[in-house]
Design a protein around this motif. Structure first.
Motif, PDB file in Angstrom:
ATOM      1  N   ALA A 165       0.840  -1.201   0.000  1.00 25.75           N
ATOM      2  CA  ALA A 165       0.000   0.000   0.000  1.00 25.75           C
ATOM      3  C   ALA A 165       0.875   1.251   0.000  1.00 25.75           C
ATOM      4  CB  ALA A 165      -0.899  -0.002   1.232  1.00 25.75           C
ATOM      5  N   SER A 166       0.419   2.277  -0.739  1.00 24.00           N
ATOM      6  CA  SER A 166       1.255   3.483  -0.821  1.00 24.00           C
ATOM      7  C   SER A 166       1.352   4.181   0.543  1.00 24.00           C
ATOM      8  CB  SER A 166       0.749   4.446  -1.897  1.00 24.00           C
ATOM      9  OG  SER A 166      -0.560   4.826  -1.620  1.00 24.00           O
ATOM     10  N   HIS A 167       0.331   4.019   1.410  1.00 28.83           N
ATOM     11  CA  HIS A 167       0.475   4.665   2.735  1.00 28.83           C
ATOM     12  C   HIS A 167       1.558   3.955   3.558  1.00 28.83           C
ATOM     13  CE1 HIS A 167      -1.768   1.548   4.976  1.00 28.83           C
ATOM     14  NE2 HIS A 167      -2.592   1.524   3.944  1.00 28.83           N
ATOM     15  N   ASP A 168       1.780   2.668   3.304  1.00 28.06           N
ATOM     16  CA  ASP A 168       2.888   1.979   3.974  1.00 28.06           C
ATOM     17  C   ASP A 168       4.240   2.499   3.461  1.00 28.06           C
ATOM     18  OD1 ASP A 168       1.316   0.419   5.602  1.00 28.06           O
ATOM     19  OD2 ASP A 168       1.243  -1.269   4.202  1.00 28.06           O
ATOM     20  N   VAL A 169       4.291   2.793   2.165  1.00 22.67           N
ATOM     21  CA  VAL A 169       5.538   3.339   1.606  1.00 22.67           C
ATOM     22  C   VAL A 169       5.817   4.704   2.225  1.00 22.67           C
ATOM     23  CG1 VAL A 169       6.751   4.037  -0.490  1.00 22.67           C
ATOM     24  CG2 VAL A 169       5.154   2.115  -0.564  1.00 22.67           C
ATOM     25  N   ARG A 170       4.773   5.526   2.325  1.00 25.17           N
ATOM     26  CA  ARG A 170       4.958   6.867   2.909  1.00 25.17           C
ATOM     27  C   ARG A 170       5.438   6.774   4.357  1.00 25.17           C
ATOM     28  NH1 ARG A 170       2.370  10.941  -0.211  1.00 25.17           N
ATOM     29  NH2 ARG A 170       1.278   9.995  -1.954  1.00 25.17           N
ATOM     30  N   ALA A 171       4.827   5.878   5.124  1.00 27.52           N
ATOM     31  CA  ALA A 171       5.231   5.727   6.525  1.00 27.52           C
ATOM     32  C   ALA A 171       6.688   5.276   6.608  1.00 27.52           C
ATOM     33  CB  ALA A 171       4.323   4.726   7.228  1.00 27.52           C
ATOM     34  N   PHE A 172       7.039   4.320   5.764  1.00 32.69           N
ATOM     35  CA  PHE A 172       8.418   3.831   5.737  1.00 32.69           C
ATOM     36  C   PHE A 172       9.391   4.966   5.393  1.00 32.69           C
ATOM     37  CE2 PHE A 172      11.867   2.368   2.924  1.00 32.69           C
ATOM     38  CZ  PHE A 172      12.551   1.519   3.773  1.00 32.69           C
ATOM     39  N   LEU A 173       9.030   5.767   4.415  1.00 27.77           N
ATOM     40  CA  LEU A 173       9.914   6.872   4.011  1.00 27.77           C
ATOM     41  C   LEU A 173      10.054   7.900   5.133  1.00 27.77           C
ATOM     42  CD1 LEU A 173       8.729   7.416   0.321  1.00 27.77           C
ATOM     43  CD2 LEU A 173      10.804   6.251   1.096  1.00 27.77           C
ATOM     44  N   ARG A 174       8.961   8.164   5.832  1.00 25.45           N
ATOM     45  CA  ARG A 174       9.055   9.108   6.967  1.00 25.45           C
ATOM     46  C   ARG A 174      10.002   8.561   8.031  1.00 25.45           C
ATOM     47  NH1 ARG A 174       3.350   9.310   6.604  1.00 25.45           N
ATOM     48  NH2 ARG A 174       3.238   7.962   8.429  1.00 25.45           N
ATOM     49  N   ALA A 175       9.902   7.261   8.294  1.00 25.17           N
ATOM     50  CA  ALA A 175      10.773   6.651   9.304  1.00 25.17           C
ATOM     51  C   ALA A 175      12.236   6.736   8.860  1.00 25.17           C
ATOM     52  CB  ALA A 175      10.364   5.201   9.541  1.00 25.17           C
ATOM     53  N   CYS A 176      12.477   6.466   7.584  1.00 28.91           N
ATOM     54  CA  CYS A 176      13.851   6.555   7.070  1.00 28.91           C
ATOM     55  C   CYS A 176      14.362   7.994   7.174  1.00 28.91           C
ATOM     56  CB  CYS A 176      13.915   6.088   5.614  1.00 28.91           C
ATOM     57  SG  CYS A 176      13.671   4.325   5.443  1.00 28.91           S
ATOM     58  N   ALA A 177      13.487   8.953   6.865  1.00 26.74           N
ATOM     59  CA  ALA A 177      13.895  10.359   6.955  1.00 26.74           C
ATOM     60  C   ALA A 177      14.256  10.713   8.393  1.00 26.74           C
ATOM     61  CB  ALA A 177      12.771  11.262   6.446  1.00 26.74           C
ATOM     62  N   CYS A 178      13.468  10.222   9.336  1.00 26.86           N
ATOM     63  CA  CYS A 178      13.747  10.514  10.753  1.00 26.86           C
ATOM     64  C   CYS A 178      15.126   9.996  11.151  1.00 26.86           C
ATOM     65  CB  CYS A 178      12.688   9.861  11.640  1.00 26.86           C
ATOM     66  SG  CYS A 178      11.190  10.827  11.763  1.00 26.86           S
ATOM     67  N   CYS A 179      15.527   8.877  10.571  1.00 27.02           N
ATOM     68  CA  CYS A 179      16.825   8.290  10.920  1.00 27.02           C
ATOM     69  C   CYS A 179      17.949   8.781  10.000  1.00 27.02           C
ATOM     70  CB  CYS A 179      16.741   6.767  10.877  1.00 27.02           C
ATOM     71  SG  CYS A 179      15.698   6.101  12.186  1.00 27.02           S
ATOM     72  N   GLY A 180      17.641   9.759   9.145  1.00 26.72           N
ATOM     73  CA  GLY A 180      18.684  10.354   8.298  1.00 26.72           C
ATOM     74  C   GLY A 180      19.140   9.446   7.177  1.00 26.72           C
ATOM     75  N   LEU A 181      18.279   8.529   6.737  1.00 28.25           N
ATOM     76  CA  LEU A 181      18.688   7.555   5.716  1.00 28.25           C
ATOM     77  C   LEU A 181      18.204   7.905   4.315  1.00 28.25           C
ATOM     78  CD1 LEU A 181      17.691   4.355   7.728  1.00 28.25           C
ATOM     79  CD2 LEU A 181      20.005   5.198   7.360  1.00 28.25           C
ATOM     80  N   LEU A 182      17.323   8.914   4.226  1.00 30.11           N
ATOM     81  CA  LEU A 182      16.591   9.132   2.982  1.00 30.11           C
ATOM     82  C   LEU A 182      17.274  10.131   2.054  1.00 30.11           C
ATOM     83  CD1 LEU A 182      13.888   8.077   1.866  1.00 30.11           C
ATOM     84  CD2 LEU A 182      12.847  10.205   2.662  1.00 30.11           C
ATOM     85  N   LYS A 183      17.280   9.777   0.754  1.00 34.30           N
ATOM     86  CA  LYS A 183      17.690  10.722  -0.289  1.00 34.30           C
ATOM     87  C   LYS A 183      16.424  11.104  -1.055  1.00 34.30           C
ATOM     88  CE  LYS A 183      20.591   7.802  -2.203  1.00 34.30           C
ATOM     89  NZ  LYS A 183      21.559   7.149  -3.101  1.00 34.30           N
TER      90      LYS A 183
END
Lengths: 334, 186
Positions: free
Chosen positions: A283-301
């Motif tokens: 589900a795209s809302h799961d992708v969004r949640a995952f991306l937010r979590a990655c951003a919080c941990c400084g992992l996201l580009k």
């Protein structure tokens, strides 16, 4: 020159760069307005650091807290140094190096006539992602998380009626009452700035022994998953692609097959939200949640696209055959 | 469905936990070729594996997953490609309390990547001591090899942690397959 020498140290630089710095100091001896001397360690007036080294993070923290040492990033070609205000680019050139020394000696001499301004309590959000507002709970936690491994200090955060001790040397977050659903709900409800205070020396680790704790990155991950704001996903998440700098530490963060799938995908290729969701049939809302979590941990580009349309691959069927077979035999969730 | 055999490799330096990891998931009593450790300078433990460890998981239809642990001493490195060839994947176990753990990552990843490719590798760091080397140093060492491989902490005494490593490995292979299949479509 009667003034004492200005000391300069190199931290975390490749040996070649460190040797070059020492050579340049020798060559420039007597040609600068101040007298410069190379020393080892953090007690120098000036440090030259590799931008992404733990030493660099620690030196910058000291600079913010004490006004010293003045930190300069020595950047390799193409290396990101957006958060640094003073940068030397490799290959080091003598005229560039000389300019920096002269600028720094002026700064130091003017600083000696008046105390360098510094905030009484450091904002831990200094290193935070540009999109995150400063001093919010997540921004403060993220700033502290980025200082894990580099400092012996610990901090106390009070937010939403929750008092958390952040043990930076261990990367742990302690709450006396433990982390319950209520704790997370209270933290999620926090709006605006939060109070962050360094714990007094000598009063830090001993008092935390025996208190319930979770890893700081686990806390950030949970806050990201539960969060609603998508400011960390860029100005227009639906017109952006996302990739991961590296794998989250699933040894600390509770792993979940969907998150592992998304990590495996986005660590290999940058994709839009809908494309990633379709490719993995999640589900795209799961992708969004995952991306937010990655951003919080400084992992996201995050890469903003020129146009809104993001290619969506055909929907894939669930199940991958032999590996589901192996998962089943090994007692793992398919 | 014909009975098939799959193999999975656990590798890493002496004392990293290969024997323990295999025991955590094997359905049979593991077969170990442990002898008294005469290389105390390299690692202070009583025994070490000299040929390999072996465990097994029975799959439906008579198929089997064979679990192999490579010997920990690097003088047996000639066995690594022989064991890894044709495997489902390789889990590299490192002891994060050792000062040379990051160098060992470089050694093991660079050797096994030639045999199985980056999508069939997972690196697990046990007993991580950030004061010696934070996890970021391991990521950096892997990136310097020009590859993105999962590097996570794990306690291989815990079955769930070994399962987590296997999940990462399997998922990586699956997703690499999806990406290859879709190719330029995305």
């Amino acid at each position: 020159m009667n003034a004492p020498p200005i000391t300069v140290a190199t931290l975390g630089l490749p040996q070649v760069a460190e040797s070059l710095v020492k050579s340049l100091l020798n060559v420039l001896d007597g040609r600068t307005s101040a007298n410069w001397r190379h020393v080892e360690g953090f007690d120098a007036d000036v440090v030259l650091c590799a931008p992404d080294s733990p030493f660099g993070a620690l030196a910058r923290r000291k600079e913010r807290e004490h006004g010293r040492p003045l930190c300069i990033a020595v950047a390799a070609p193409g290396e990101a140094v957006r958060e640094w205000t003073r940068v030397l680019h490799q290959p080091l050139r003598m005229h560039q190096f000389l300019d920096v020394l002269e600028t720094l000696s002026s700064e130091i001499q003017s600083g000696q006539s008046g105390a360098a301004p510094k905030p009484p309590v450091e904002s831990a959000a200094h290193h935070a992602h540009e999109a995150a507002p400063r001093n919010t709970l997540v921004a403060e936690l993220r700033g502290l998380y980025q200082a894990v491994d580099t400092t012996e200090r610990s901090y106390l955060i009070k937010a939403g009626g929750v008092s958390m001790a952040i043990d930076l040397p261990q990367g742990r977050c302690h709450v006396k009452s433990g982390f319950t659903t209520d704790t997370f709900e209270r933290l999620m409800a926090v709006r605006g700035e939060v109070d962050v205070q360094p714990l007094p020396p000598g009063n830090q680790r001993d008092q935390l022994v025996g208190e319930p704790w979770i890893w700081l990155e686990t806390l950030l991950w949970r806050l990201g998953l539960l969060g609603r704001a998508e400011t960390d996903l860029g100005s227009d998440p639906d017109a952006s692609t996302f990739g991961l700098r590296c794998w989250p530490d699933f040894g600390k963060i509770p792993s979940n097959p969907v998150h592992i799938k998304l990590t495996a995908l986005l660590s290999k290729r940058e994709l839009g939200i809908e494309a990633a969701a379709a490719m993995l049939n999640v589900a795209s809302h799961d992708v969004r949640a995952f991306l937010r979590a990655c951003a919080c941990c400084g992992l996201l580009k995050v890469t903003a696209l020129q146009r809104v349309v993001v290619a969506v691959p055909p929907q894939r069927k669930t199940g991958f055959g032999v590996f589901d077979f192996l998962r089943s035999a090994l007692g793992m969730k398919a | 469905m014909d009975a098939r055999e799959y193999k999975l490799i656990f590798t890493g330096p002496m004392g990293a936990g290969k024997t323990t990891a295999i025991r955590a998931v094997s359905e049979i009593d593991t077969i170990s070729t442990e002898v008294a450790n005469t290389d105390r300078a390299a690692f202070d433990k009583d025994t070490t594996t000299v040929a390999m460890d072996y465990g097994e998981v029975q799959l439906a239809g008579g198929s089997r997953l064979r679990l192999y642990g490579t010997p920990g001493q690097e003088r047996f490195a000639y066995m690594w490609p022989i064991l890894a060839k044709g495997s489902v994947g390789v889990i590299v176990l490192l002891d994060g309390s050792r000062a040379d753990a990051v160098e060992r990552l470089t050694l093991y990843v660079s050797r096994f990547i030639e045999v199985v490719g980056p999508e069939r590798l997972v690196v697990a760091v046990g007993r991580l001591d950030p004061a010696i080397k934070p996890l970021a140093e391991y990521h950096r060492a892997a990136q310097q090899l020009g590859v993105t491989v999962p590097v996570v902490t794990a306690d291989v005494r815990q079955r769930e942690d070994v399962q987590m490593l296997l999940e990462i490995l399997f998922t990586q292979v699956e997703v690499a397959g999806v990406l290859a299949e879709l190719g330029a479509e995305v």
